[in-house]
Design a protein around this motif. Structure first.
Motif, PDB file in Angstrom:
ATOM      1  N   CYS A  27       0.673  -1.184  -0.266  1.00 17.80           N
ATOM      2  CA  CYS A  27       0.037  -0.098   0.028  1.00 17.80           C
ATOM      3  C   CYS A  27       0.841   1.193  -0.065  1.00 17.80           C
ATOM      4  O   CYS A  27       0.634   2.083  -0.938  1.00 17.80           O
ATOM      5  CB  CYS A  27      -0.913  -0.003   1.129  1.00 17.80           C
ATOM      6  SG  CYS A  27      -2.262  -1.131   1.094  1.00 17.80           S
ATOM      7  N   ILE A  28       1.939   1.107   0.757  1.00 15.57           N
ATOM      8  CA  ILE A  28       2.668   2.548   0.937  1.00 15.57           C
ATOM      9  C   ILE A  28       3.550   2.760  -0.359  1.00 15.57           C
ATOM     10  O   ILE A  28       3.646   3.706  -0.962  1.00 15.57           O
ATOM     11  CB  ILE A  28       3.811   2.364   2.272  1.00 15.57           C
ATOM     12  CG1 ILE A  28       3.190   2.177   3.501  1.00 15.57           C
ATOM     13  CG2 ILE A  28       4.718   3.371   2.042  1.00 15.57           C
ATOM     14  CD1 ILE A  28       2.340   3.505   3.717  1.00 15.57           C
ATOM     15  N   ASP A  29       4.219   1.339  -0.884  1.00 15.37           N
ATOM     16  CA  ASP A  29       4.920   1.617  -2.297  1.00 15.37           C
ATOM     17  C   ASP A  29       4.143   2.089  -3.437  1.00 15.37           C
ATOM     18  O   ASP A  29       4.327   2.749  -4.256  1.00 15.37           O
ATOM     19  CB  ASP A  29       5.611   0.312  -2.342  1.00 15.37           C
ATOM     20  CG  ASP A  29       6.913   0.244  -1.271  1.00 15.37           C
ATOM     21  OD1 ASP A  29       7.448   1.129  -0.679  1.00 15.37           O
ATOM     22  OD2 ASP A  29       7.567  -1.043  -1.269  1.00 15.37           O
ATOM     23  N   ASN A  30       2.871   1.338  -3.446  1.00 16.47           N
ATOM     24  CA  ASN A  30       1.916   1.666  -4.572  1.00 16.47           C
ATOM     25  C   ASN A  30       1.559   3.023  -4.359  1.00 16.47           C
ATOM     26  O   ASN A  30       1.588   3.777  -5.521  1.00 16.47           O
ATOM     27  CB  ASN A  30       0.841   0.699  -4.543  1.00 16.47           C
ATOM     28  CG  ASN A  30       0.121   0.875  -5.939  1.00 16.47           C
ATOM     29  OD1 ASN A  30       0.895   0.574  -6.946  1.00 16.47           O
ATOM     30  ND2 ASN A  30      -1.204   0.599  -5.821  1.00 16.47           N
ATOM     31  N   ALA A  31       1.285   3.601  -3.252  1.00 16.29           N
ATOM     32  CA  ALA A  31       0.864   5.039  -3.374  1.00 16.29           C
ATOM     33  C   ALA A  31       2.325   6.009  -3.805  1.00 16.29           C
ATOM     34  O   ALA A  31       2.012   6.868  -4.402  1.00 16.29           O
ATOM     35  CB  ALA A  31       0.548   5.446  -1.761  1.00 16.29           C
ATOM     36  N   LYS A  58      13.635  -8.317  -8.281  1.00 15.27           N
ATOM     37  CA  LYS A  58      13.487  -7.591  -6.914  1.00 15.27           C
ATOM     38  C   LYS A  58      13.045  -6.109  -6.986  1.00 15.27           C
ATOM     39  O   LYS A  58      13.562  -5.402  -7.936  1.00 15.27           O
ATOM     40  CB  LYS A  58      14.784  -7.695  -6.123  1.00 15.27           C
ATOM     41  CG  LYS A  58      15.026  -9.009  -5.780  1.00 15.27           C
ATOM     42  CD  LYS A  58      14.308  -9.793  -4.755  1.00 15.27           C
ATOM     43  CE  LYS A  58      14.710 -11.217  -4.485  1.00 15.27           C
ATOM     44  NZ  LYS A  58      13.710 -11.957  -3.857  1.00 15.27           N
ATOM     45  N   ILE A  59      12.090  -5.655  -6.181  1.00 15.36           N
ATOM     46  CA  ILE A  59      11.812  -4.269  -6.167  1.00 15.36           C
ATOM     47  C   ILE A  59      12.674  -3.588  -5.390  1.00 15.36           C
ATOM     48  O   ILE A  59      13.343  -3.750  -4.153  1.00 15.36           O
ATOM     49  CB  ILE A  59      10.398  -4.060  -5.469  1.00 15.36           C
ATOM     50  CG1 ILE A  59       9.491  -5.040  -6.043  1.00 15.36           C
ATOM     51  CG2 ILE A  59       9.865  -2.823  -5.168  1.00 15.36           C
ATOM     52  CD1 ILE A  59       7.912  -5.132  -5.354  1.00 15.36           C
ATOM     53  N   ASP A  60      13.196  -2.275  -5.868  1.00 19.10           N
ATOM     54  CA  ASP A  60      14.102  -1.649  -5.263  1.00 19.10           C
ATOM     55  C   ASP A  60      13.220  -0.515  -4.451  1.00 19.10           C
ATOM     56  O   ASP A  60      12.619   0.696  -5.090  1.00 19.10           O
ATOM     57  CB  ASP A  60      15.014  -0.837  -6.465  1.00 19.10           C
ATOM     58  CG  ASP A  60      15.837   0.189  -5.850  1.00 19.10           C
ATOM     59  OD1 ASP A  60      16.048   0.310  -4.706  1.00 19.10           O
ATOM     60  OD2 ASP A  60      16.808   0.760  -6.477  1.00 19.10           O
ATOM     61  N   LYS A  61      13.023  -0.800  -3.260  1.00 17.12           N
ATOM     62  CA  LYS A  61      12.136   0.129  -2.519  1.00 17.12           C
ATOM     63  C   LYS A  61      12.779   1.610  -2.194  1.00 17.12           C
ATOM     64  O   LYS A  61      11.933   2.620  -2.287  1.00 17.12           O
ATOM     65  CB  LYS A  61      11.798  -0.584  -1.020  1.00 17.12           C
ATOM     66  CG  LYS A  61      11.078  -1.778  -1.216  1.00 17.12           C
ATOM     67  CD  LYS A  61      10.737  -2.249  -0.100  1.00 17.12           C
ATOM     68  CE  LYS A  61      12.124  -2.893   0.547  1.00 17.12           C
ATOM     69  NZ  LYS A  61      12.346  -4.010   1.253  1.00 17.12           N
ATOM     70  N   ASN A  62      13.955   1.531  -2.183  1.00 12.46           N
ATOM     71  CA  ASN A  62      14.597   2.900  -1.951  1.00 12.46           C
ATOM     72  C   ASN A  62      14.696   3.737  -3.255  1.00 12.46           C
ATOM     73  O   ASN A  62      14.148   4.992  -3.154  1.00 12.46           O
ATOM     74  CB  ASN A  62      16.100   2.620  -1.623  1.00 12.46           C
ATOM     75  CG  ASN A  62      16.445   2.479  -0.317  1.00 12.46           C
ATOM     76  OD1 ASN A  62      15.549   2.514   0.544  1.00 12.46           O
ATOM     77  ND2 ASN A  62      17.361   1.450  -0.195  1.00 12.46           N
ATOM     78  N   LYS A  63      14.312   3.266  -4.391  1.00 10.82           N
ATOM     79  CA  LYS A  63      14.297   3.736  -5.534  1.00 10.82           C
ATOM     80  C   LYS A  63      12.929   4.471  -5.664  1.00 10.82           C
ATOM     81  O   LYS A  63      12.602   5.750  -6.327  1.00 10.82           O
ATOM     82  CB  LYS A  63      14.688   3.033  -6.620  1.00 10.82           C
ATOM     83  CG  LYS A  63      14.447   3.555  -8.337  1.00 10.82           C
ATOM     84  CD  LYS A  63      14.780   2.678  -9.341  1.00 10.82           C
ATOM     85  CE  LYS A  63      14.347   3.379 -10.673  1.00 10.82           C
ATOM     86  NZ  LYS A  63      14.130   2.543 -11.596  1.00 10.82           N
ATOM     87  N   ILE A  64      12.046   3.573  -5.382  1.00 11.98           N
ATOM     88  CA  ILE A  64      10.250   4.133  -5.419  1.00 11.98           C
ATOM     89  C   ILE A  64      10.535   5.450  -4.309  1.00 11.98           C
ATOM     90  O   ILE A  64       9.987   6.135  -4.691  1.00 11.98           O
ATOM     91  CB  ILE A  64       9.595   3.073  -5.005  1.00 11.98           C
ATOM     92  CG1 ILE A  64       9.605   2.110  -6.098  1.00 11.98           C
ATOM     93  CG2 ILE A  64       8.095   3.523  -4.667  1.00 11.98           C
ATOM     94  CD1 ILE A  64       9.143   0.643  -5.498  1.00 11.98           C
ATOM     95  N   ARG A  65      10.984   5.215  -3.323  1.00 15.91           N
ATOM     96  CA  ARG A  65      10.916   6.356  -2.191  1.00 15.91           C
ATOM     97  C   ARG A  65      11.581   7.434  -2.800  1.00 15.91           C
ATOM     98  O   ARG A  65      11.097   8.581  -2.282  1.00 15.91           O
ATOM     99  CB  ARG A  65      11.383   5.588  -0.835  1.00 15.91           C
ATOM    100  CG  ARG A  65      10.191   4.567  -0.289  1.00 15.91           C
ATOM    101  CD  ARG A  65      10.534   3.974   0.901  1.00 15.91           C
ATOM    102  NE  ARG A  65       9.467   3.192   1.269  1.00 15.91           N
ATOM    103  CZ  ARG A  65       9.469   1.958   1.875  1.00 15.91           C
ATOM    104  NH1 ARG A  65      10.905   1.446   1.712  1.00 15.91           N
ATOM    105  NH2 ARG A  65       8.723   1.425   2.034  1.00 15.91           N
ATOM    106  N   ASN A  66      12.794   7.262  -3.159  1.00 19.10           N
ATOM    107  CA  ASN A  66      13.378   8.471  -3.529  1.00 19.10           C
ATOM    108  C   ASN A  66      12.890   9.280  -4.869  1.00 19.10           C
ATOM    109  O   ASN A  66      12.631  10.484  -4.855  1.00 19.10           O
ATOM    110  CB  ASN A  66      15.055   8.198  -4.100  1.00 19.10           C
ATOM    111  CG  ASN A  66      15.761   7.490  -2.958  1.00 19.10           C
ATOM    112  OD1 ASN A  66      15.683   8.113  -1.605  1.00 19.10           O
ATOM    113  ND2 ASN A  66      16.699   6.799  -3.000  1.00 19.10           N
ATOM    114  N   GLU A  67      12.484   8.557  -5.506  1.00 19.48           N
ATOM    115  CA  GLU A  67      11.408   9.075  -6.727  1.00 19.48           C
ATOM    116  C   GLU A  67      10.410   9.864  -6.218  1.00 19.48           C
ATOM    117  O   GLU A  67      10.140  10.933  -6.845  1.00 19.48           O
ATOM    118  CB  GLU A  67      11.149   8.012  -7.746  1.00 19.48           C
ATOM    119  CG  GLU A  67      12.074   7.589  -8.792  1.00 19.48           C
ATOM    120  CD  GLU A  67      11.977   6.526  -9.690  1.00 19.48           C
ATOM    121  OE1 GLU A  67      10.578   6.004  -9.695  1.00 19.48           O
ATOM    122  OE2 GLU A  67      12.794   5.937 -10.212  1.00 19.48           O
ATOM    123  N   ALA A  68       9.682   9.188  -5.284  1.00 20.84           N
ATOM    124  CA  ALA A  68       8.427  10.046  -4.685  1.00 20.84           C
ATOM    125  C   ALA A  68       8.992  11.351  -3.865  1.00 20.84           C
ATOM    126  O   ALA A  68       8.378  12.290  -3.863  1.00 20.84           O
ATOM    127  CB  ALA A  68       8.053   9.046  -3.831  1.00 20.84           C
TER     128      ALA A  68
END
Length: 77
Positions: A27-31, A58-68
């Motif tokens: 939910c967090i990553d998709n948002a 693998k999902i790069d969670k840090n990349k997603i969060r940095n882009e957001a």
């Protein structure tokens, strides 16, 4: 209650706990992905995390969060 039944209950409870944690992270990553104009289904998310063995991606969670963070800082300054 014997030991085998107890272990089965503990294993099921642990699986439920892990599933709830994965769903919360989804939910967090998709948002965060939606800020960038992307989104991901829950099944795809679980596949990329490796919970459903289809590929080794693998999902790069840090990349997603940095882009957001970058998108939000561009919006709000």
């Amino acid at each position: 209650m014997d030991l085998e039944d107890s272990l089965e209950i503990i294993i099921d409870a642990y699986k439920e706990y892990i599933d709830s944690r994965v769903y919360f992270r989804y939910c967090i990553d998709n948002a965060l992905l939606q800020f960038g104009g992307d989104s991901m289904s829950y099944i795809d998310y679980k596949k990329e995390l490796g919970f459903i063995n289809v590929n080794n991606k693998k999902i790069d969670k840090n990349k997603i969060r940095n882009e957001a963070k970058e998108i939000l800082s561009n919006i709000f300054g």
